[in-house]
Design a protein around this motif. Structure first.
Motif, PDB file in Angstrom:
ATOM      1  N   LEU A 115       7.831  -1.384   3.285  1.00  0.00           N
ATOM      2  CA  LEU A 115       7.859  -2.827   3.039  1.00  0.00           C
ATOM      3  C   LEU A 115       6.672  -3.251   2.164  1.00  0.00           C
ATOM      4  O   LEU A 115       6.827  -4.009   1.198  1.00  0.00           O
ATOM      5  CB  LEU A 115       7.855  -3.556   4.390  1.00  0.00           C
ATOM      6  CG  LEU A 115       8.083  -5.059   4.408  1.00  0.00           C
ATOM      7  CD1 LEU A 115       8.560  -5.500   5.812  1.00  0.00           C
ATOM      8  CD2 LEU A 115       6.853  -5.862   4.047  1.00  0.00           C
TER       9      LEU A 115
ATOM     10  N   SER B 237       6.753  -5.546  -6.310  1.00  0.00           N
ATOM     11  CA  SER B 237       7.547  -6.670  -6.816  1.00  0.00           C
ATOM     12  C   SER B 237       6.698  -7.808  -7.361  1.00  0.00           C
ATOM     13  O   SER B 237       7.206  -8.655  -8.077  1.00  0.00           O
ATOM     14  CB  SER B 237       8.489  -7.183  -5.734  1.00  0.00           C
ATOM     15  OG  SER B 237       7.756  -7.773  -4.687  1.00  0.00           O
ATOM     16  N   ILE B 238       5.418  -7.846  -7.035  1.00  0.00           N
ATOM     17  CA  ILE B 238       4.580  -8.924  -7.588  1.00  0.00           C
ATOM     18  C   ILE B 238       3.858  -8.507  -8.874  1.00  0.00           C
ATOM     19  O   ILE B 238       3.045  -9.250  -9.403  1.00  0.00           O
ATOM     20  CB  ILE B 238       3.550  -9.474  -6.562  1.00  0.00           C
ATOM     21  CG1 ILE B 238       2.555  -8.400  -6.126  1.00  0.00           C
ATOM     22  CG2 ILE B 238       4.272 -10.088  -5.354  1.00  0.00           C
ATOM     23  CD1 ILE B 238       1.376  -8.947  -5.306  1.00  0.00           C
TER      24      ILE B 238
ATOM     25  N   LEU C 206      -5.267  -7.867   7.059  1.00  0.00           N
ATOM     26  CA  LEU C 206      -5.418  -8.497   5.738  1.00  0.00           C
ATOM     27  C   LEU C 206      -6.237  -9.781   5.863  1.00  0.00           C
ATOM     28  O   LEU C 206      -7.049 -10.100   4.988  1.00  0.00           O
ATOM     29  CB  LEU C 206      -4.048  -8.790   5.115  1.00  0.00           C
ATOM     30  CG  LEU C 206      -3.219  -7.565   4.711  1.00  0.00           C
ATOM     31  CD1 LEU C 206      -1.837  -7.992   4.197  1.00  0.00           C
ATOM     32  CD2 LEU C 206      -3.936  -6.727   3.643  1.00  0.00           C
TER      33      LEU C 206
ATOM     34  N   LEU D 167       4.136  -5.584  11.001  1.00  0.00           N
ATOM     35  CA  LEU D 167       3.785  -6.494   9.906  1.00  0.00           C
ATOM     36  C   LEU D 167       2.740  -7.508  10.367  1.00  0.00           C
ATOM     37  O   LEU D 167       1.813  -7.850   9.621  1.00  0.00           O
ATOM     38  CB  LEU D 167       5.056  -7.178   9.409  1.00  0.00           C
ATOM     39  CG  LEU D 167       4.957  -8.092   8.190  1.00  0.00           C
ATOM     40  CD1 LEU D 167       4.316  -7.398   6.998  1.00  0.00           C
ATOM     41  CD2 LEU D 167       6.360  -8.604   7.803  1.00  0.00           C
TER      42      LEU D 167
ATOM     43  N   ARG E 164      -9.565 -10.895   3.937  1.00  0.00           N
ATOM     44  CA  ARG E 164      -9.642 -12.188   3.240  1.00  0.00           C
ATOM     45  C   ARG E 164     -10.894 -12.952   3.669  1.00  0.00           C
ATOM     46  O   ARG E 164     -11.628 -13.487   2.833  1.00  0.00           O
ATOM     47  CB  ARG E 164      -8.380 -13.010   3.537  1.00  0.00           C
ATOM     48  CG  ARG E 164      -8.309 -14.327   2.775  1.00  0.00           C
ATOM     49  CD  ARG E 164      -7.062 -15.133   3.153  1.00  0.00           C
ATOM     50  NE  ARG E 164      -5.844 -14.573   2.595  1.00  0.00           N
ATOM     51  CZ  ARG E 164      -4.880 -13.976   3.273  1.00  0.00           C
ATOM     52  NH1 ARG E 164      -4.968 -13.846   4.593  1.00  0.00           N
ATOM     53  NH2 ARG E 164      -3.818 -13.501   2.672  1.00  0.00           N
TER      54      ARG E 164
ATOM     55  N   ARG F 277       4.753 -12.814  -0.665  1.00  0.00           N
ATOM     56  CA  ARG F 277       5.882 -11.889  -0.695  1.00  0.00           C
ATOM     57  C   ARG F 277       6.099 -11.232   0.677  1.00  0.00           C
ATOM     58  O   ARG F 277       7.236 -11.038   1.110  1.00  0.00           O
ATOM     59  CB  ARG F 277       5.678 -10.825  -1.785  1.00  0.00           C
ATOM     60  CG  ARG F 277       6.825  -9.856  -1.990  1.00  0.00           C
ATOM     61  CD  ARG F 277       8.189 -10.531  -2.122  1.00  0.00           C
ATOM     62  NE  ARG F 277       8.317 -11.520  -3.150  1.00  0.00           N
ATOM     63  CZ  ARG F 277       9.005 -11.373  -4.275  1.00  0.00           C
ATOM     64  NH1 ARG F 277       9.619 -10.230  -4.518  1.00  0.00           N
ATOM     65  NH2 ARG F 277       9.082 -12.362  -5.143  1.00  0.00           N
ATOM     66  N   LEU F 278       5.008 -10.960   1.383  1.00  0.00           N
ATOM     67  CA  LEU F 278       5.155 -10.440   2.753  1.00  0.00           C
ATOM     68  C   LEU F 278       5.838 -11.479   3.645  1.00  0.00           C
ATOM     69  O   LEU F 278       6.632 -11.130   4.521  1.00  0.00           O
ATOM     70  CB  LEU F 278       3.786 -10.038   3.330  1.00  0.00           C
ATOM     71  CG  LEU F 278       3.108  -8.836   2.670  1.00  0.00           C
ATOM     72  CD1 LEU F 278       1.713  -8.614   3.278  1.00  0.00           C
ATOM     73  CD2 LEU F 278       3.941  -7.561   2.827  1.00  0.00           C
TER      74      LEU F 278
ATOM     75  N   ALA G 164       6.624  -4.897  -1.505  1.00  0.00           N
ATOM     76  CA  ALA G 164       6.013  -6.204  -1.767  1.00  0.00           C
ATOM     77  C   ALA G 164       5.019  -6.098  -2.928  1.00  0.00           C
ATOM     78  O   ALA G 164       4.993  -6.936  -3.831  1.00  0.00           O
ATOM     79  CB  ALA G 164       5.323  -6.722  -0.508  1.00  0.00           C
ATOM     80  N   LEU G 165       4.223  -5.040  -2.919  1.00  0.00           N
ATOM     81  CA  LEU G 165       3.214  -4.846  -3.957  1.00  0.00           C
ATOM     82  C   LEU G 165       3.874  -4.607  -5.320  1.00  0.00           C
ATOM     83  O   LEU G 165       3.472  -5.196  -6.332  1.00  0.00           O
ATOM     84  CB  LEU G 165       2.348  -3.649  -3.551  1.00  0.00           C
ATOM     85  CG  LEU G 165       0.958  -3.478  -4.109  1.00  0.00           C
ATOM     86  CD1 LEU G 165       0.134  -4.744  -4.023  1.00  0.00           C
ATOM     87  CD2 LEU G 165       0.263  -2.340  -3.338  1.00  0.00           C
TER      88      LEU G 165
ATOM     89  N   PHE H  58       9.529 -11.229   3.145  1.00  0.00           N
ATOM     90  CA  PHE H  58      10.091 -10.125   3.940  1.00  0.00           C
ATOM     91  C   PHE H  58      10.180 -10.523   5.418  1.00  0.00           C
ATOM     92  O   PHE H  58      11.173 -10.262   6.090  1.00  0.00           O
ATOM     93  CB  PHE H  58       9.222  -8.870   3.792  1.00  0.00           C
ATOM     94  CG  PHE H  58       9.581  -7.996   2.616  1.00  0.00           C
ATOM     95  CD1 PHE H  58      10.654  -7.123   2.678  1.00  0.00           C
ATOM     96  CD2 PHE H  58       8.851  -8.044   1.445  1.00  0.00           C
ATOM     97  CE1 PHE H  58      10.995  -6.311   1.598  1.00  0.00           C
ATOM     98  CE2 PHE H  58       9.171  -7.239   0.351  1.00  0.00           C
ATOM     99  CZ  PHE H  58      10.251  -6.369   0.429  1.00  0.00           C
TER     100      PHE H  58
ATOM    101  N   ARG I 228      -0.894 -13.874  -3.402  1.00  0.00           N
ATOM    102  CA  ARG I 228       0.445 -13.589  -3.945  1.00  0.00           C
ATOM    103  C   ARG I 228       1.166 -12.555  -3.100  1.00  0.00           C
ATOM    104  O   ARG I 228       2.365 -12.668  -2.830  1.00  0.00           O
ATOM    105  CB  ARG I 228       0.338 -13.086  -5.378  1.00  0.00           C
ATOM    106  CG  ARG I 228      -0.023 -14.182  -6.347  1.00  0.00           C
ATOM    107  CD  ARG I 228      -0.345 -13.661  -7.712  1.00  0.00           C
ATOM    108  NE  ARG I 228       0.829 -13.186  -8.419  1.00  0.00           N
ATOM    109  CZ  ARG I 228       0.802 -12.809  -9.697  1.00  0.00           C
ATOM    110  NH1 ARG I 228      -0.325 -12.857 -10.382  1.00  0.00           N
ATOM    111  NH2 ARG I 228       1.891 -12.388 -10.294  1.00  0.00           N
ATOM    112  N   LEU I 229       0.426 -11.535  -2.690  1.00  0.00           N
ATOM    113  CA  LEU I 229       1.042 -10.529  -1.818  1.00  0.00           C
ATOM    114  C   LEU I 229       1.464 -11.157  -0.494  1.00  0.00           C
ATOM    115  O   LEU I 229       2.553 -10.880   0.023  1.00  0.00           O
ATOM    116  CB  LEU I 229       0.067  -9.378  -1.550  1.00  0.00           C
ATOM    117  CG  LEU I 229       0.623  -8.295  -0.619  1.00  0.00           C
ATOM    118  CD1 LEU I 229       1.689  -7.466  -1.336  1.00  0.00           C
ATOM    119  CD2 LEU I 229      -0.475  -7.392  -0.081  1.00  0.00           C
ATOM    120  N   GLY I 230       0.599 -12.019   0.038  1.00  0.00           N
ATOM    121  CA  GLY I 230       0.914 -12.665   1.319  1.00  0.00           C
ATOM    122  C   GLY I 230       2.215 -13.453   1.255  1.00  0.00           C
ATOM    123  O   GLY I 230       3.011 -13.433   2.204  1.00  0.00           O
TER     124      GLY I 230
END
Lengths: 283, 283
Positions: free
Chosen positions: B195, B202-203, B252, B245, B256, A251-252, B199-200, A255, A247-249
């Motif tokens: 940023l 907002s989810i 990230l 980013l 994962r 939203r990133l 993002a964090l 952006f 979910r974060l990915g």
């Protein structure tokens, strides 16, 4: 406090959380005796000196034989084994609970596996910090904070009520959730922020450390948490954490696309949505 | 303070940063007169009441006619136009500087575009917060903090020295960087954290807001910053921010993959690397 006084409260693992439980219980005269179990004598001595315990021992079996309530404040990947080991040694009627940041793996593993003479109820007080050890314990840690209790279909209602009364007596508010809903929520509200803070901290080149200010420090603070604790949490809540990371990915990606397109309106919308959510949380 | 006293310090934009400069300059008797320029009378009145200014005006042209130093504390996408407009109205010898969080777009736009009788030197004090307005100004904001000064090949050394002395007189440490190196570093140390925090935040589903604790709050705190300010910063530092980013995205991905593989050793390594970096920054 209307709950009857606990004869003996046993705390397994007297760090920041366990120490704070001990301090709060003693200040509030919640128990006749607070007994702490640890693995290092010096840590227990510090907890005693800090007023977290009446008595301390390296022997968990001795510490539970007269317990009325036992709270496991140990890493999430150790709780199940410890509960399974100690539950049969507890007197009939003992309530066992924990403070683990994950609940599904712990609670489901224990369902139907303990003597029927005792009860286990999963708990998670949403309090703590990146710090460790009884020297960071504070008796007011739980005041006004939320503790989630995660009963299953097999949990006796009376045990839930006792668990609720225990946390409320420490000053906490209480909410009931299923273990699975707890884990989905905490994946996003706690475990993902930890992962993100760690990812952000780890890509900082040393030569730019001087160029960080409060924004970077706030955003990455929890990356100072103990890795071994967090490996256990991440692994026990793997699926929900991967979902939250996805979910974060997304939203990133929003952006990233808005930046690539130099889309001021879209960037403003993304930042404004986030500000509304964050402002609502308070400082 | 060995620098000679400034006859008039003019601050364009008296919010948290501009107000703090004014308070610090007045407390330290750095200038005979501190004049603030704003766009709303009530904001200027608050700045005057808070001791940030000797005098306040809505007319920037009047405010610079007797200035010795002019500091632009306005959003990054307004600074260039304001400097170009006001520089010709300044007396010979005036030093103009700014506090913008991006430097390349501002400094390179101004190079060679101003009267030779004045100097512009880009600055960025690494101080501030998610809050806005002169009521959040504090005179000690710059003490012990770092201010980056970003001269170009065209900047006169004497102007750099004056800029350095100005920030040092406010209590700041000073480091020189090229505008481009500043922007690359700040993309990672400030703009990317903003940023990510956004993002964090907002989810977060509203029903889980109660399930946040200090970890989520710390990690997302800066998402409360003013979106319009940050849209300008993101757009001016777009390329470096996209690079940062991407670097975060790769890390990230590492998390994962380690989660998917349930790789405890790899997770521990990732978290431990982050902890080392974060611990070195201090609280």
């Amino acid at each position: 406090m209307t709950a009857p006084r606990i004869s003996q409260l046993t705390i397994i693992g007297v760090g920041l959380i366990g120490g704070s439980i001990g301090q709060a219980a003693r200040q509030r005269r919640l128990a006749e005796r607070v007994v702490g179990v640890g693995w290092r004598r010096d840590s227990l001595d510090r907890a005693l000196a800090l007023g977290a315990l009446d008595d301390a021992t390296l022997d968990p079996t001795a510490a539970v034989r007269q317990a009325e309530i036992v709270v496991f404040c140990t890493p999430v990947d150790q709780i199940v084994a410890q509960v399974v080991h100690l539950a049969p040694l507890c007197p009939p009627g003992t309530l066992l609970t924990d403070v683990g940041s994950t609940k599904g793996a712990i609670v489901r593993s224990l369902d139907g596996r303990l003597p029927t003479t005792v009860d286990f109820v999963g708990s998670h007080p949403l309090a703590g910090s990146e710090k460790r050890g009884p020297e960071h314990a504070v008796p007011h840690l739980f005041e006004g904070r939320l503790t989630v209790i995660t009963p299953t279909e097999q949990t006796r209602p009376a045990a839930v009520a006792r668990t609720r009364a225990f946390w409320q007596a420490l000053g906490s508010r209480v909410q009931l959730l299923s273990p699975e809903e707890h884990d989905r929520a905490l994946a996003l509200t706690s475990h993902l922020p930890h992962l993100v803070a760690s990812a952000l901290a780890s890509i900082l080149p040393p030569e730019w450390a001087e160029l960080t200010a409060s924004g970077f420090r706030d955003t990455t603070r929890i990356a100072s948490g103990d890795p071994s604790i967090w490996v256990g949490i991440f692994r026990q809540n793997r699926d929900a954490l991967l979902d939250a990371l996805n979910r974060l990915g997304l939203r990133l990606d929003d952006f990233r696309e808005a930046l690539r397109a130099d889309d001021a309106v879209r960037l403003d919308t993304l930042l404004s949505e986030a500000k509304i959510v964050r402002d609502a949380l308070g400082s």
